[in-house]
Design an enzyme around this catalytic site. Sequence first.
Site, PDB file in Angstrom:
ATOM      1  N   SER A 264       0.842  -1.200   0.000  1.00  0.00           N
ATOM      2  CA  SER A 264       0.000   0.000   0.000  1.00  0.00           C
ATOM      3  C   SER A 264       0.878   1.251   0.000  1.00  0.00           C
ATOM      4  O   SER A 264       2.082   1.177   0.243  1.00  0.00           O
ATOM      5  CB  SER A 264      -0.878   0.008   1.245  1.00  0.00           C
ATOM      6  N   LYS A 265       0.223   2.378  -0.236  1.00  0.00           N
ATOM      7  CA  LYS A 265       0.958   3.647  -0.210  1.00  0.00           C
ATOM      8  C   LYS A 265       1.544   3.874   1.188  1.00  0.00           C
ATOM      9  O   LYS A 265       2.642   4.391   1.332  1.00  0.00           O
ATOM     10  CB  LYS A 265       0.015   4.792  -0.580  1.00  0.00           C
ATOM     11  N   ARG A 266       0.771   3.439   2.201  1.00  0.00           N
ATOM     12  CA  ARG A 266       1.258   3.601   3.579  1.00  0.00           C
ATOM     13  C   ARG A 266       2.593   2.888   3.785  1.00  0.00           C
ATOM     14  O   ARG A 266       3.521   3.422   4.385  1.00  0.00           O
ATOM     15  CB  ARG A 266       0.228   3.048   4.572  1.00  0.00           C
ATOM     16  N   ASP A 269       5.310   4.799   1.992  1.00  0.00           N
ATOM     17  CA  ASP A 269       5.662   6.026   2.733  1.00  0.00           C
ATOM     18  C   ASP A 269       6.513   5.680   3.948  1.00  0.00           C
ATOM     19  O   ASP A 269       7.519   6.324   4.226  1.00  0.00           O
ATOM     20  CB  ASP A 269       4.397   6.754   3.211  1.00  0.00           C
TER      21      ASP A 269
END
Length: 513
Positions: A264-266, A269
Amino acid sequence: MSNVRVRFAPSPTGALHIGGLRTALYNYLFAKGQGGKFILRIEDTDQARLVDGAEDYIFQALEWLGIGPDESPKHGGPYGPYRQSERLDIYQKYALQLVSDNKAYYAFDTAEELQAMRDRLKAAKVANQQYNSITRVSMRNSLTLSKQEVVDLQAKGVPHVIRLKVPPKEDIRFEDRIRGWVKVHSSSMDDKVILKSGGFPTYHLANVVDDYLMDITHVIRGEEWLPSAPLHVLLYRFLNWEESMPEFAHLPLILKPDGNGKLSKRDADKQGFPIFPINWRDPEGDQSTGFKEQGYLPESITNFLALLGWNPGNDRELYSLDDLESAFSLERIVKSGAKFDISKAQWFNQHYLREKSLNELSNYLATDLKDLDLEADDDKIRKVTQFLRDRIVFPQDLLTAGKFLFLPPEHYEPQVVQKKWNDDVATFLQEYSESINSCDNWNAEIAHQLLADQLDKVSWGFGKILPGLRLALTGVGKGPDLMKIMEILGNVETIRRLNNAITNLSDTTIKKA
Ligand code: GLU
């Protein structure tokens, strides 16, 4: 020319991420390898979720990777329009055809009625609270209302949808090119809405109608669409298009680096790597750096993504886009999820950067220097580039690693000063700078020879002076070949830096004493 036609069909509901980009790449590779066509279709029927700039972003991302489509809303083509919002009348026509063939029906249920149905089923401990062959008989639809009631409701403009009439108790089967035979029992499927009350189709109807009308031969898409495939198979059958149903290939998930769940983007990041191909600013103003802006080359990303879910069947890892076009096959796509390993992407980037010509690499450095208003002549830029090219992963590393060759040290690493600087070193370097001054030629060998001669005189080994010399020239205790550094700096700058250090560090020496 083959008749292979594949499509990448993103919804512009946000930035295209790396998973979507891989889907696009696999479609592109398959099309090119087969001598077919790669189509980009924009699936923008979910109007509430559209995001400004997202469609444009898709084009830019594909272009950056060098996998532009043959047909698209921008490029045109014989099967247009390629944007679903411009094809609404087509979907409506087929939705109505399905109703008149008794394969779909009008449903007038309000949100409250639907909720009441779900509550009822829940209370009766029914696991799936679906609108299906069992529940539809107690709802307000054209199967339970009289013809006249339906006509009246429509005439009054009562909002309604069209639902697919999924048959009870039937196995829906299809063969997936990656997963083999997939079988789903229709009792687990609900009567999906195919046309919404505003006249917009849902994804399922629009997708199938377009794949058929655009003569799509292979549907290559992410695994998350596998559960929708049985419904699509049913639609092909209900529309009498079974003969021309495309082949399906559902790609494996891209997993977090530890293999635990979908990337995921999380995660990206948190672990400090990009998830979007190019810079993206979302509607809330959040800015994300793309692979491109982080310094990844398109050839690294195509190579990296190609191997993220496809196995060439040998040990070879390096593939240009051309190589991939001929090597790629659906048969070698893996079934299990592919772990995302950013260090692999960096490895590719390092490799492809090394393959660049000195000219190209020097241009990166020249641009970065200009951005910092740092003056340097081309010859020096080329020398620095040549010197550092094997040590970099990203183009901007040239500046990071080589800045000290353009700027004298602003300070000196205190621990190195403490350990390696003293009056003897200062005196030695003073003399060394004088011997450089009286020497006509200058390069790494001469720098080395002068140093060796002087070390001889005082019976010192290199180890005694190199750390201090490096400290004086670069401000730090470690780095690449010092003789080469002096050659690149030139004799004048070398002398200047030596003298600066001697002046600046004498205070420290005194304090230490
Ligand atoms: N519009 C869908 C998406 O956003 C397309 C899925 C498919 O390829 O069928 O991914």
